[in-house]
Write a protein that holds these residues in place. Sequence first.
Motif, PDB file in Angstrom:
ATOM      1  N   THR A  34      -0.292   8.652  -4.242  1.00 56.32           N
ATOM      2  CA  THR A  34      -0.769   8.076  -3.234  1.00 56.32           C
ATOM      3  C   THR A  34      -0.301   9.003  -2.226  1.00 56.32           C
ATOM      4  OG1 THR A  34      -0.468   5.782  -4.069  1.00 56.32           O
ATOM      5  CG2 THR A  34      -0.783   6.332  -1.803  1.00 56.32           C
ATOM      6  N   GLU A  35       0.815   9.533  -2.329  1.00 55.27           N
ATOM      7  CA  GLU A  35       1.436  10.454  -1.135  1.00 55.27           C
ATOM      8  C   GLU A  35       0.605  11.870  -1.178  1.00 55.27           C
ATOM      9  OE1 GLU A  35       3.380   9.865   0.994  1.00 55.27           O
ATOM     10  OE2 GLU A  35       4.734   8.385   0.312  1.00 55.27           O
ATOM     11  N   GLU A  36       0.149  12.217  -2.328  1.00 57.62           N
ATOM     12  CA  GLU A  36      -0.924  13.497  -2.490  1.00 57.62           C
ATOM     13  C   GLU A  36      -2.263  13.213  -1.861  1.00 57.62           C
ATOM     14  OE1 GLU A  36      -0.678  14.601  -6.476  1.00 57.62           O
ATOM     15  OE2 GLU A  36       1.563  15.123  -6.415  1.00 57.62           O
ATOM     16  N   LEU A  37      -2.687  12.042  -2.144  1.00 53.28           N
ATOM     17  CA  LEU A  37      -3.903  11.763  -1.670  1.00 53.28           C
ATOM     18  C   LEU A  37      -3.924  11.560  -0.113  1.00 53.28           C
ATOM     19  CD1 LEU A  37      -6.307   9.226  -3.368  1.00 53.28           C
ATOM     20  CD2 LEU A  37      -5.595   8.865  -1.038  1.00 53.28           C
ATOM     21  N   LEU A  38      -2.937  10.827   0.380  1.00 50.50           N
ATOM     22  CA  LEU A  38      -2.898  10.712   1.929  1.00 50.50           C
ATOM     23  C   LEU A  38      -2.789  11.853   2.376  1.00 50.50           C
ATOM     24  CD1 LEU A  38      -0.451   7.709   1.921  1.00 50.50           C
ATOM     25  CD2 LEU A  38      -2.674   7.511   2.522  1.00 50.50           C
ATOM     26  N   ARG A  39      -1.889  13.043   1.849  1.00 52.59           N
ATOM     27  CA  ARG A  39      -1.978  14.428   2.537  1.00 52.59           C
ATOM     28  C   ARG A  39      -3.259  14.907   2.887  1.00 52.59           C
ATOM     29  NH1 ARG A  39       3.035  14.628   0.165  1.00 52.59           N
ATOM     30  NH2 ARG A  39       2.654  15.186  -1.911  1.00 52.59           N
ATOM     31  N   ARG A  40      -4.157  14.582   1.766  1.00 55.34           N
ATOM     32  CA  ARG A  40      -5.495  15.166   2.037  1.00 55.34           C
ATOM     33  C   ARG A  40      -6.417  14.546   3.133  1.00 55.34           C
ATOM     34  NH1 ARG A  40      -5.233  15.328  -3.694  1.00 55.34           N
ATOM     35  NH2 ARG A  40      -6.612  13.554  -3.741  1.00 55.34           N
ATOM     36  N   TRP A  41      -6.317  13.140   3.015  1.00 54.98           N
ATOM     37  CA  TRP A  41      -7.135  12.166   3.698  1.00 54.98           C
ATOM     38  C   TRP A  41      -6.812  11.649   4.993  1.00 54.98           C
ATOM     39  CZ3 TRP A  41     -12.107  11.307   2.400  1.00 54.98           C
ATOM     40  CH2 TRP A  41     -12.670  11.751   1.077  1.00 54.98           C
ATOM     41  N   VAL A  42      -5.403  11.755   5.245  1.00 53.56           N
ATOM     42  CA  VAL A  42      -4.974  11.249   6.526  1.00 53.56           C
ATOM     43  C   VAL A  42      -5.585  12.094   7.740  1.00 53.56           C
ATOM     44  CG1 VAL A  42      -3.008  10.970   8.078  1.00 53.56           C
ATOM     45  CG2 VAL A  42      -2.883   9.876   5.680  1.00 53.56           C
ATOM     46  N   PRO A  43      -5.521  13.342   7.703  1.00 55.51           N
ATOM     47  CA  PRO A  43      -6.178  13.987   8.760  1.00 55.51           C
ATOM     48  C   PRO A  43      -7.635  13.584   9.215  1.00 55.51           C
ATOM     49  CG  PRO A  43      -4.819  15.465   7.590  1.00 55.51           C
ATOM     50  CD  PRO A  43      -4.957  14.241   6.830  1.00 55.51           C
ATOM     51  N   ARG A  44      -8.158  13.492   8.248  1.00 55.94           N
ATOM     52  CA  ARG A  44      -9.725  12.930   8.359  1.00 55.94           C
ATOM     53  C   ARG A  44      -9.877  11.624   8.787  1.00 55.94           C
ATOM     54  NH1 ARG A  44     -12.565  14.770   2.811  1.00 55.94           N
ATOM     55  NH2 ARG A  44     -14.289  13.934   3.870  1.00 55.94           N
ATOM     56  N   ALA A  45      -9.100  10.851   8.687  1.00 48.63           N
ATOM     57  CA  ALA A  45      -9.004   9.400   8.886  1.00 48.63           C
ATOM     58  C   ALA A  45      -8.734   9.339  10.376  1.00 48.63           C
ATOM     59  CB  ALA A  45      -7.963   8.381   7.832  1.00 48.63           C
ATOM     60  N   VAL A  46      -7.746  10.027  10.658  1.00 47.91           N
ATOM     61  CA  VAL A  46      -7.066  10.146  11.961  1.00 47.91           C
ATOM     62  C   VAL A  46      -8.226  10.623  12.883  1.00 47.91           C
ATOM     63  CG1 VAL A  46      -5.406  11.368  13.723  1.00 47.91           C
ATOM     64  CG2 VAL A  46      -4.644  10.376  11.648  1.00 47.91           C
ATOM     65  N   ALA A  47      -9.113  11.740  12.576  1.00 49.19           N
ATOM     66  CA  ALA A  47     -10.362  12.108  13.235  1.00 49.19           C
ATOM     67  C   ALA A  47     -11.469  11.316  13.240  1.00 49.19           C
ATOM     68  CB  ALA A  47     -10.564  13.434  12.697  1.00 49.19           C
TER      69      ALA A  47
END
Length: 103
Positions: free
Chosen positions: A6-19
């Motif tokens: 989950t942590e690895e996935l979040l590192r990839r997707w969080v910046p896009r979600a924040v955007a």
Amino acid sequence: MHRVETEELLRRWVPRAVAGEPHAVGVVVSSVRPHVLNFCAARMDEGTSAHTPAEDVTQEVCLALARALPRYQDRGASLLRFAFGIATHKVADVRRKAARTVT
């Protein structure tokens, strides 16, 4: 999904979600949800769960997380930790509310 995955996935997707990318928000929230559910369930007693099930608290946490994502700032801690912070407050709210309804 294990927490490390989950942590690895979040590192990839969080910046896009924040955007503000809607699909990314969905990926982030759905990835965090099982961990938040376990977190909430572990912190709720029988009386609290009878008043408001852990699934309902988890849903509130996920909604709050989705609303908070545009303002989220990565300060080195995991977004999962951020979600657990939200969950801590939501569980406390439910516990207080359940305590007021018990006489």
